[in-house]
Motif scaffolding. Structure first.
Motif, PDB file in Angstrom:
ATOM      1  N   PRO A 565       0.834  -1.212   0.000  1.00 30.71           N
ATOM      2  CA  PRO A 565       0.000   0.000   0.000  1.00 30.71           C
ATOM      3  C   PRO A 565       0.864   1.255   0.000  1.00 30.71           C
ATOM      4  O   PRO A 565       1.883   1.311   0.702  1.00 30.71           O
ATOM      5  N   VAL A 566       0.481   2.234  -0.801  1.00 25.95           N
ATOM      6  CA  VAL A 566       1.262   3.473  -0.885  1.00 25.95           C
ATOM      7  C   VAL A 566       0.414   4.691  -0.534  1.00 25.95           C
ATOM      8  O   VAL A 566       0.764   5.814  -0.858  1.00 25.95           O
ATOM      9  N   TYR A 612       3.214   5.978  -9.097  1.00 29.17           N
ATOM     10  CA  TYR A 612       2.514   7.068  -8.404  1.00 29.17           C
ATOM     11  C   TYR A 612       3.354   7.607  -7.253  1.00 29.17           C
ATOM     12  O   TYR A 612       3.429   8.813  -7.016  1.00 29.17           O
ATOM     13  N   VAL A 613       3.996   6.687  -6.527  1.00 28.21           N
ATOM     14  CA  VAL A 613       4.820   7.088  -5.386  1.00 28.21           C
ATOM     15  C   VAL A 613       5.988   7.960  -5.844  1.00 28.21           C
ATOM     16  O   VAL A 613       6.308   8.975  -5.211  1.00 28.21           O
ATOM     17  N   LEU A 614       6.622   7.597  -6.958  1.00 26.94           N
ATOM     18  CA  LEU A 614       7.747   8.378  -7.461  1.00 26.94           C
ATOM     19  C   LEU A 614       7.300   9.789  -7.859  1.00 26.94           C
ATOM     20  O   LEU A 614       7.996  10.771  -7.584  1.00 26.94           O
ATOM     21  N   TYR A 645      -5.045  10.329  -9.026  1.00 27.19           N
ATOM     22  CA  TYR A 645      -5.099   9.019  -8.347  1.00 27.19           C
ATOM     23  C   TYR A 645      -4.651   9.138  -6.893  1.00 27.19           C
ATOM     24  O   TYR A 645      -5.296   8.620  -5.969  1.00 27.19           O
ATOM     25  N   LEU A 646      -3.521   9.821  -6.678  1.00 24.61           N
ATOM     26  CA  LEU A 646      -2.983   9.981  -5.328  1.00 24.61           C
ATOM     27  C   LEU A 646      -3.948  10.754  -4.433  1.00 24.61           C
ATOM     28  O   LEU A 646      -4.137  10.416  -3.257  1.00 24.61           O
ATOM     29  N   PHE A 647      -4.560  11.770  -4.985  1.00 26.69           N
ATOM     30  CA  PHE A 647      -5.543  12.565  -4.232  1.00 26.69           C
ATOM     31  C   PHE A 647      -6.711  11.689  -3.773  1.00 26.69           C
ATOM     32  O   PHE A 647      -7.150  11.751  -2.619  1.00 26.69           O
ATOM     33  N   ASP A 654      -2.923  19.377  -3.132  1.00 27.68           N
ATOM     34  CA  ASP A 654      -3.890  20.436  -3.423  1.00 27.68           C
ATOM     35  C   ASP A 654      -4.102  20.502  -4.938  1.00 27.68           C
ATOM     36  O   ASP A 654      -3.371  21.180  -5.660  1.00 27.68           O
ATOM     37  N   LEU A 655      -5.133  19.777  -5.408  1.00 26.32           N
ATOM     38  CA  LEU A 655      -5.394  19.750  -6.855  1.00 26.32           C
ATOM     39  C   LEU A 655      -5.896  21.095  -7.379  1.00 26.32           C
ATOM     40  O   LEU A 655      -5.779  21.378  -8.583  1.00 26.32           O
TER      41      LEU A 655
END
Length: 710
Positions: A565-566, A612-614, A645-647, A654-655
């Motif tokens: 999980p990230v 996504y993590v990078l 995706y991360l949001f 803050d998109l």
């Protein structure tokens, strides 16, 4: 009242195991229940969960101080107020616990059996609102149990003082006779009994010849890295000698037996639980109630005294459900030595113990699936072999043995189910000895019907039938054989019986060997992550002076490794991570996984979620979208999709830095008209006549999704 809400909040699980929910419901209805559930099957939850839901305080009678301490630490780690109360604690501390109980600050109180039946303590309990009373290790109350304890015999007093409080008796091992006795001894004759499957498919079962034991053990352990394991020995001297030899050869081993003083035993046990010691060489004195889920292997250096002890001891491996190994070394000398010790004893339990030792010997010498034998002993039958024992992996030769079974069953029936093994074989072989003639068994139709087989062949085949559930045995009725429903089906010719051809022990044992398996790159990488998470867990546990599994058990670590999980949302979905544990440890484990994902990027197969993590890590370095796109050699549209995706997964992004309020309003209105599907953005794009780029629409769907879920 939402049981599953409590289950997730405090224990971090989404679903119940078999029987758990029904048992909890009955306790909540204030009904008595007996639970027979194997080690690691989830017995504790059956009383801990209703204790959290019901008003008042639950009393748990537990025989061992170490068990109480471990259980209470685990409950507190889950955010549950619990205490233990026994004679090892100073009087001032006991008084403080009593005050907390009276003030309603304790939900679950663990008490030793000798303390709970003390009249003064019972009167103290009468001042409290008791929600339920749980009797753990309930087999200790039964004379027929394998670990009878006289102090348990007084527990029936509790039923007299608290007739309207639900009782729940729990044990991992109890045959029919013992179960019946437990209910009678505790005054729970009307209790509903739940027997979970005794099958532990994660445990491999193996029996090996007694020769060259140490050579095999040292080779076995050397391949297991830092895995924790227990070696059970029959004597104190054997424990000390084996532990010393292992240490001489560089293994982290200690011994444990009843001849040590209490402080020394306590220190060894605590160091093992906290992973300071890898291997324990112990007598049967070690283990009952040891709540350590990450024991990966259990070895029996010699033949155990009975199947109950054996089952309970191997049950200390793999309590977290992960694959674990069990090995029994067997030699006929071990068996005869134990017989000699039994002959020195007196009392009515002597014959019972001899019969149980005989069953243990038959297990060790068996040529049929060992798991089927274990299950049959606890009155559970299965038609399939397990595939995870040495017999299944090296299958023996079988033959159609229905006629032999019918001859044996017929003799049992004609003798009115009053004969034991020796007499049955004498009848089948036509022996004209004194005992046969005195009973008149030579007049039976089946007398001499099995002359074609030798005594040891009949003994083996009859025990196979017993282990398959074709025959029952009554230890409380002279060890006589009994007919059951399966027996009747065989006698009528409705069921067939397949038997394993008799072979001498030496021939059987010669076939056993262990195979080595090469590991893939992915398996090696997962092992590296597992070790890193173990190291993190150990550091946290040491800082808190608790066992490592109190933080997370190996099953939870394994799921973390498998799913990697990230995001906080993904981490909360891991089994075993409740609200309190997420609050305490969640972010540290998440950061460790993210660091590992970054380090492993570009090395071997991609890790799910790593891209996504990078992107997120670069964003934290205040790089612009253009800079991230250039460094990662990905389009800006892809980078924006990563942010969306991360949001959605709970990352702090803050998109609205990348989309204006006007753009968000117009796109939101279009989505409300054509529908939202983050994987199908074209309908929204066309509805807006191409006014906004695809990445703006994707950001808007992420913001809408988050707002709707909130």
């Amino acid at each position: 009242m939402d049981k599953k809400k409590y289950l997730k909040q405090y224990w971090g699980y989404d679903t119940f195991r078999p029987h758990q929910e029904t048992i909890v419901d009955l306790v909540l209805q204030k009904k008595d229940v007996m639970v027979i559930m194997p080690t690691g099957g989830g017995k504790s939850l059956c009383y801990q969960l209703p204790a959290m839901i019901m008003e008042g305080m639950a009393i748990v009678v537990s025989p061992l101080i170490s068990l109480m301490k471990d259980q209470v630490e685990a409950l507190k780690a889950n955010g549950i107020s619990a205490e233990f109360y026994n004679s090892s604690l100073p009087s001032e501390y006991l008084m403080s616990i009593e005050r907390n109980c009276l003030n309603g600050n304790v939900k679950i109180l663990y008490v030793s059996p000798e303390k709970v039946v003390n009249t003064g303590f019972i009167h103290f309990l009468e001042r409290l609102r008791i929600s339920l009373i749980a009797i753990d290790e309930a087999h200790c109350v039964s004379f027929w149990g394998h670990d009878f304890r006289p102090e348990y015999a007084q527990l029936k007093r509790l039923k007299d003082f608290f007739p309207n409080v639900p009782f729940i008796a729990l044990t991992a091992t109890a045959d029919k006779v013992t179960r019946k006795d437990i209910l009678a001894q505790l005054g729970m004759e009307e209790a509903e009994t739940f027997i979970s499957s005794f099958d532990r498919p994660n445990l491999s079962l193996k029996v090996l010849p007694g020769r060259d034991r140490y050579k095999y053990i040292s080779n076995f352990i050397s391949k297991r890295g830092t895995q924790a394991g227990i070696i059970y020995c029959l004597s104190r001297k054997e424990c000390e000698k084996l532990a010393g030899k292992l240490r001489e050869n560089g293994f982290n081993a200690e011994f444990y037996h009843a001849g040590m003083d209490a402080d020394a035993r306590s220190k060894v046990q605590e160091n093992f639980i906290k992973d300071e010691i890898q291997i324990i060489c112990a007598t049967i004195a070690f283990g009952m109630g040891i709540d350590k889920p990450n024991v990966r292997w259990v070895i029996h250096y010699s033949l155990p005294k009975n199947m109950e002890n054996f089952y309970q001891e191997i049950g200390r491996a793999g309590r977290d459900g992960l694959a674990s190994d069990t090995i029994l070394f067997y030699s006929f000398r071990d068996y005869t030595w134990q017989l000699e010790l039994l002959e020195e004893k007196t009392g009515e339990r002597k014959e019972l113990q001899r019969a149980k030792l005989e069953r243990m010997k038959q297990y060790a010498e068996a040529d049929i699936c060992r798991r089927r034998i274990l299950l049959s002993y606890f009155n559970e039958n299965t038609e399939k072999d397990c595939g995870n024992c040495d017999v299944c992996k090296n299958p023996p030769s079988r033959f159609e043995g229905t006629v032999y079974a019918q001859k044996a069953l017929s003799a049992i029936a004609r003798a009115n189910e009053k004969i034991a093994l020796g007499m049955l074989i004498d009848i089948l072989r036509g022996s004209m000895n004194k005992n046969v003639l005195e009973k008149g068994y030579q007049q039976m139709k089946t007398f001499g019907a099995g002359k074609d087989l030798r005594y040891e062949e009949w003994s083996e085949y009859i025990m196979q039938m017993l282990n398959m559930g074709v025959i029952d045995i009554a230890y409380d009725d002279g060890h006589s054989f009994k007919i059951n429903e399966k027996s009747k089906s065989v006698l009528k010719g409705e069921s067939s019986v397949s038997l394993v051809k008799f072979r001498p022990m030496a021939e059987k044992m010669a076939e056993m060997s262990e195979k080595n398996n090469e590991k893939s790159d992915k398996e090696l990488r997962d092992e590296r992550l597992f070790e890193r998470l173990k190291k993190l867990r150990k550091g946290l546990a040491d800082a808190m002076a608790v066992p490592a599994y109190i933080i997370f058990n190996d099953a939870t670590l394994s799921e973390l490794v498998a799913r990697k999980p990230v995001s906080p949302l993904e981490l909360k979905g891991i089994q075993g991570i409740g609200e309190e544990k997420f609050r305490r440890y969640g972010h540290e484990f998440l950061n460790e996984i993210i660091s590992f994902v970054q380090e492993e990027a570009g090395q071997g197969p991609k890790i799910k979620g790593s891209t996504y993590v990078l992107t997120f890590e670069m964003l934290k370095q205040n790089l612009s979208i253009e800079e991230i796109s250039a460094r990662r050699n990905l389009s800006q549209v892809t980078i924006f999709s990563h942010l969306a995706y991360l949001f959605e997964k709970g990352y702090d992004i803050d998109l609205k830095k990348y989309i204006t309020n006007t753009e968000l309003t117009e796109i939101t209105q279009a989505i409300n008209i054509v529908g939202m599907d983050k994987n199908q953005l074209k309908p929204v794009f066309e509805h807006l006549n191409g006014k906004y780029e695809y990445h703006k629409i994707r950001l808007a769907t992420a913001i809408m999704t988050k707002e709707l879920s909130s």
